[in-house]
Write an enzyme that holds these catalytic residues in place. Sequence first.
Site, PDB file in Angstrom:
ATOM      1  N   ASN A   9       0.884  -1.172   0.000  1.00  0.00           N
ATOM      2  CA  ASN A   9       0.000   0.000   0.000  1.00  0.00           C
ATOM      3  C   ASN A   9       0.916   1.214   0.000  1.00  0.00           C
ATOM      4  O   ASN A   9       1.537   1.518   1.017  1.00  0.00           O
ATOM      5  CB  ASN A   9      -0.893  -0.034   1.250  1.00  0.00           C
ATOM      6  CG  ASN A   9      -1.673   1.262   1.418  1.00  0.00           C
ATOM      7  OD1 ASN A   9      -1.734   2.090   0.510  1.00  0.00           O
ATOM      8  ND2 ASN A   9      -2.277   1.432   2.593  1.00  0.00           N
ATOM      9  N   LYS A  11       0.188   4.264  -0.152  1.00  0.00           N
ATOM     10  CA  LYS A  11      -0.398   5.460   0.474  1.00  0.00           C
ATOM     11  C   LYS A  11      -0.170   6.666  -0.456  1.00  0.00           C
ATOM     12  O   LYS A  11      -0.172   6.502  -1.663  1.00  0.00           O
ATOM     13  CB  LYS A  11       0.166   5.662   1.880  1.00  0.00           C
ATOM     14  CG  LYS A  11       0.012   4.378   2.718  1.00  0.00           C
ATOM     15  CD  LYS A  11       0.239   4.565   4.189  1.00  0.00           C
ATOM     16  CE  LYS A  11       0.032   3.223   4.898  1.00  0.00           C
ATOM     17  NZ  LYS A  11       0.119   3.332   6.345  1.00  0.00           N
ATOM     18  N   HIS A  94      -9.469   1.545   5.025  1.00  0.00           N
ATOM     19  CA  HIS A  94      -8.171   1.616   5.717  1.00  0.00           C
ATOM     20  C   HIS A  94      -8.328   2.512   6.950  1.00  0.00           C
ATOM     21  O   HIS A  94      -9.091   3.481   6.929  1.00  0.00           O
ATOM     22  CB  HIS A  94      -7.112   2.188   4.773  1.00  0.00           C
ATOM     23  CG  HIS A  94      -5.731   2.064   5.328  1.00  0.00           C
ATOM     24  ND1 HIS A  94      -5.226   2.976   6.234  1.00  0.00           N
ATOM     25  CD2 HIS A  94      -4.772   1.136   5.146  1.00  0.00           C
ATOM     26  CE1 HIS A  94      -3.997   2.603   6.566  1.00  0.00           C
ATOM     27  NE2 HIS A  94      -3.694   1.496   5.927  1.00  0.00           N
ATOM     28  N   GLU A  96      -6.590   4.804   8.104  1.00  0.00           N
ATOM     29  CA  GLU A  96      -6.338   6.238   7.862  1.00  0.00           C
ATOM     30  C   GLU A  96      -7.591   6.908   7.307  1.00  0.00           C
ATOM     31  O   GLU A  96      -7.875   8.068   7.605  1.00  0.00           O
ATOM     32  CB  GLU A  96      -5.131   6.402   6.921  1.00  0.00           C
ATOM     33  CG  GLU A  96      -3.832   6.139   7.676  1.00  0.00           C
ATOM     34  CD  GLU A  96      -2.705   5.548   6.837  1.00  0.00           C
ATOM     35  OE1 GLU A  96      -2.752   5.603   5.602  1.00  0.00           O
ATOM     36  OE2 GLU A  96      -1.753   5.018   7.455  1.00  0.00           O
ATOM     37  N   GLU A 166      -5.353  -4.856  10.511  1.00  0.00           N
ATOM     38  CA  GLU A 166      -4.298  -3.868  10.728  1.00  0.00           C
ATOM     39  C   GLU A 166      -4.544  -3.170  12.054  1.00  0.00           C
ATOM     40  O   GLU A 166      -5.324  -2.204  12.119  1.00  0.00           O
ATOM     41  CB  GLU A 166      -4.311  -2.828   9.605  1.00  0.00           C
ATOM     42  CG  GLU A 166      -4.068  -3.418   8.227  1.00  0.00           C
ATOM     43  CD  GLU A 166      -3.462  -2.389   7.269  1.00  0.00           C
ATOM     44  OE1 GLU A 166      -2.430  -2.709   6.680  1.00  0.00           O
ATOM     45  OE2 GLU A 166      -3.997  -1.276   7.144  1.00  0.00           O
ATOM     46  N   GLY A 172       2.776   2.178  10.854  1.00  0.00           N
ATOM     47  CA  GLY A 172       3.755   3.254  10.720  1.00  0.00           C
ATOM     48  C   GLY A 172       4.501   3.564  12.004  1.00  0.00           C
ATOM     49  O   GLY A 172       5.183   4.567  12.106  1.00  0.00           O
ATOM     50  N   SER A 211       3.596  -2.338  10.267  1.00  0.00           N
ATOM     51  CA  SER A 211       5.035  -2.486  10.461  1.00  0.00           C
ATOM     52  C   SER A 211       5.579  -3.849  10.007  1.00  0.00           C
ATOM     53  O   SER A 211       6.446  -4.435  10.664  1.00  0.00           O
ATOM     54  CB  SER A 211       5.411  -2.203  11.920  1.00  0.00           C
ATOM     55  OG  SER A 211       5.092  -0.851  12.242  1.00  0.00           O
TER      56      SER A 211
HETATM   57  P1  13P Z   1       3.208   0.304   7.687  1.00  0.00           P
HETATM   58  O1  13P Z   1       3.648  -1.009   7.044  1.00  0.00           O
HETATM   59  O2  13P Z   1       3.975   1.478   7.202  1.00  0.00           O
HETATM   60  O3  13P Z   1       3.118   0.173   9.168  1.00  0.00           O
HETATM   61  O4  13P Z   1       1.693   0.562   7.167  1.00  0.00           O
HETATM   62  C1  13P Z   1       0.766  -0.452   7.254  1.00  0.00           C
HETATM   63  C2  13P Z   1      -0.434  -0.092   6.467  1.00  0.00           C
HETATM   64  O5  13P Z   1      -1.157   0.826   6.820  1.00  0.00           O
HETATM   65  C3  13P Z   1      -0.720  -0.860   5.240  1.00  0.00           C
HETATM   66  O6  13P Z   1      -1.986  -0.588   4.756  1.00  0.00           O
END
Ligand code: 13P
Length: 250
Positions: A9, A11, A94, A96, A166, A172, A211
């Site tokens: 992903n 982002k 997601h 976010e 997740e 992150g 992560s």
């Molecule tokens: P990270 O791998 O950067 O922690 O992000 C995970 C994520 O949100 C994947 O959709």
Amino acid sequence: MIKPLIAGNWKMYKTPSEAELFALELKKIPQQNDRDVLVCVPFPALVGVSRILKDSGIFVGAQNVYPAKEGAFTGEVSPLMIKDAGASFVICGHSERRQIFEETDQFISEKVKIVVDCGMTPILCVGETLQQNEEGKTFSVVESQLKIGLQHISSSLINNVVIAYEPVWAIGTGKNASPQQAQQVHLFIKRVLEKIYGGSSTMVRVLYGGSVKPENIDELMSQPDINGVLVGGASLKIESFSRIVSFKKN
Ligand code: 13P
């Protein structure tokens, strides 16, 4: 046997030109038949990346969608546009988007439905916040997100859906859920799916996200109910993503 899915992903990273250069690098990773690889790219990069990866066996996906085929929704992107641009997967809900854009489970369920109706695969993201985790609410939060998020999906269509667990506190932050912690929640997710769909959901892939990195991929993928990963930061660099794609079970 469920075929694992390793998904990146990106982002809101990479311009279309950067994305295309990265796709050319991705194509060089030796493909293994026992796993699927997917990159979920920003909208403006969909067409270019899909063209480059067309015959590579690597799938391309989007990170969001508006739940209508067309209409007066300024600034939004429809599932038909995404599909025509070359995507076969769409991330829905997601954390976010839930947190920053206040998307609700109801709204997310409409996205999941329209993505399936348009012949693509939604990746429905679920997961608890740090506070919910500390209050012992992980299972109840995940169960409710699943039940509402999948409310328009019938038994005959559930195998066209991917679930991603997740935990918000692991995204992150560098703090991943331990493979054993993740396994416990994945098993729970499979039980919830079984409660809703009976035997029809046995092939649904449940991915872990938060992560994921070269250092923990092999142990995560060695858990019986982790059927793949959704990778943020570590999917942006070819060295780390190619190591993740070439995971080996312990
Ligand atoms: P990270 O791998 O950067 O922690 O992000 C995970 C994520 O949100 C994947 O959709």
